[in-house]
Design a protein around this motif. Structure first.
Motif, PDB file in Angstrom:
ATOM      1  N   ALA A  40      36.748  42.905  35.217  1.00 20.90           N
ATOM      2  CA  ALA A  40      35.155  41.813  33.968  1.00 20.90           C
ATOM      3  C   ALA A  40      36.061  41.321  33.001  1.00 20.90           C
ATOM      4  CB  ALA A  40      33.871  42.191  34.519  1.00 20.90           C
ATOM      5  N   PRO A  41      35.679  40.504  32.817  1.00 26.45           N
ATOM      6  CA  PRO A  41      36.007  39.365  31.382  1.00 26.45           C
ATOM      7  C   PRO A  41      35.087  40.919  30.084  1.00 26.45           C
ATOM      8  CG  PRO A  41      34.736  38.189  32.272  1.00 26.45           C
ATOM      9  CD  PRO A  41      34.847  39.595  33.553  1.00 26.45           C
ATOM     10  N   ASP A  90      28.925  41.983  40.193  1.00 24.56           N
ATOM     11  CA  ASP A  90      30.312  42.604  40.882  1.00 24.56           C
ATOM     12  C   ASP A  90      31.251  41.365  40.202  1.00 24.56           C
ATOM     13  OD1 ASP A  90      27.829  42.828  43.365  1.00 24.56           O
ATOM     14  OD2 ASP A  90      29.675  44.058  42.770  1.00 24.56           O
ATOM     15  N   THR A  91      31.362  40.795  40.126  1.00 25.28           N
ATOM     16  CA  THR A  91      31.819  39.325  39.898  1.00 25.28           C
ATOM     17  C   THR A  91      33.306  39.704  38.458  1.00 25.28           C
ATOM     18  OG1 THR A  91      29.709  37.129  38.429  1.00 25.28           O
ATOM     19  CG2 THR A  91      31.854  37.088  37.823  1.00 25.28           C
ATOM     20  N   ALA A  92      34.041  39.203  38.772  1.00 26.96           N
ATOM     21  CA  ALA A  92      35.224  40.138  38.600  1.00 26.96           C
ATOM     22  C   ALA A  92      36.678  39.622  39.064  1.00 26.96           C
ATOM     23  CB  ALA A  92      35.613  41.136  38.922  1.00 26.96           C
ATOM     24  N   VAL A  93      37.898  39.739  38.987  1.00 29.71           N
ATOM     25  CA  VAL A  93      38.986  39.565  39.093  1.00 29.71           C
ATOM     26  C   VAL A  93      38.795  40.800  39.926  1.00 29.71           C
ATOM     27  CG1 VAL A  93      41.611  39.160  39.286  1.00 29.71           C
ATOM     28  CG2 VAL A  93      39.929  38.132  37.926  1.00 29.71           C
ATOM     29  N   TYR A  94      39.611  40.941  41.357  1.00 27.48           N
ATOM     30  CA  TYR A  94      39.522  41.567  42.222  1.00 27.48           C
ATOM     31  C   TYR A  94      41.161  42.049  42.871  1.00 27.48           C
ATOM     32  CZ  TYR A  94      34.758  42.382  42.844  1.00 27.48           C
ATOM     33  OH  TYR A  94      33.374  42.818  42.579  1.00 27.48           O
ATOM     34  N   VAL A 118      36.556  36.124  42.206  1.00 31.20           N
ATOM     35  CA  VAL A 118      35.447  36.951  42.502  1.00 31.20           C
ATOM     36  C   VAL A 118      34.162  36.194  41.637  1.00 31.20           C
ATOM     37  CG1 VAL A 118      33.293  38.217  43.958  1.00 31.20           C
ATOM     38  CG2 VAL A 118      35.360  38.213  44.592  1.00 31.20           C
ATOM     39  N   THR A 119      33.279  35.442  41.763  1.00 38.02           N
ATOM     40  CA  THR A 119      32.152  35.369  40.682  1.00 38.02           C
ATOM     41  C   THR A 119      31.000  34.732  41.825  1.00 38.02           C
ATOM     42  OG1 THR A 119      33.660  33.519  39.739  1.00 38.02           O
ATOM     43  CG2 THR A 119      30.707  32.714  39.011  1.00 38.02           C
TER      44      THR A 119
END
Length: 122
Positions: A40-41, A90-94, A118-119
């Motif tokens: 995540a950021p 759960d927002t993050a780059v997977y 995923v956002t």
């Protein structure tokens, strides 16, 4: 040359579902533990789930246990992450990952995919 290519990310509302795929090439797929990490950021990359080379053993982080399911198809060199009951956290780059051990630290990963966003909106 090893390639791990993720797909299936996107924008979804809280409570929704997404299915991530990772297609692998250039490695002996059935010899590797395959997994997913996310970042995540402003946060460190963290372990999400992994699956044994045979597919008979899986392990999940506490934050996704009961909501996410990892699976693999060794005939197709593919792994899947089914994500249900998604939350804004759960927002993050997977990232798809291939590794030779069950160590859950990013440093233990041998190969990485490029990542898929995923956002989850609230």
């Amino acid at each position: 040359q090893v390639q791990l290519v993720e797909s299936g990310g996107g924008l979804v509302q809280t409570g929704g579902s997404l299915r991530l795929s990772c297609a692998a090439s250039g490695l002996t797929f059935s010899s590797y533990v395959m997994g997913w990490f996310r970042q995540a950021p402003g946060k460190d990359r963290e372990f999400v789930a992994h699956i044994s080379a045979s597919g008979g053993y899986t392990y999940y982080s506490d934050s996704v246990k009961g909501r996410f399911t990892i699976s693999r198809d060794n005939a197709k060199n593919t792994i899947i992450l089914q994500m249900n009951s998604l939350k804004p956290d759960d927002t993050a780059v997977y990232y798809c990952a291939a590794k030779e051990s069950y160590v859950r630290r990013p440093a233990a990963v041998d190969y990485w995919g490029q990542g898929t966003q995923v956002t989850v909106s609230s």
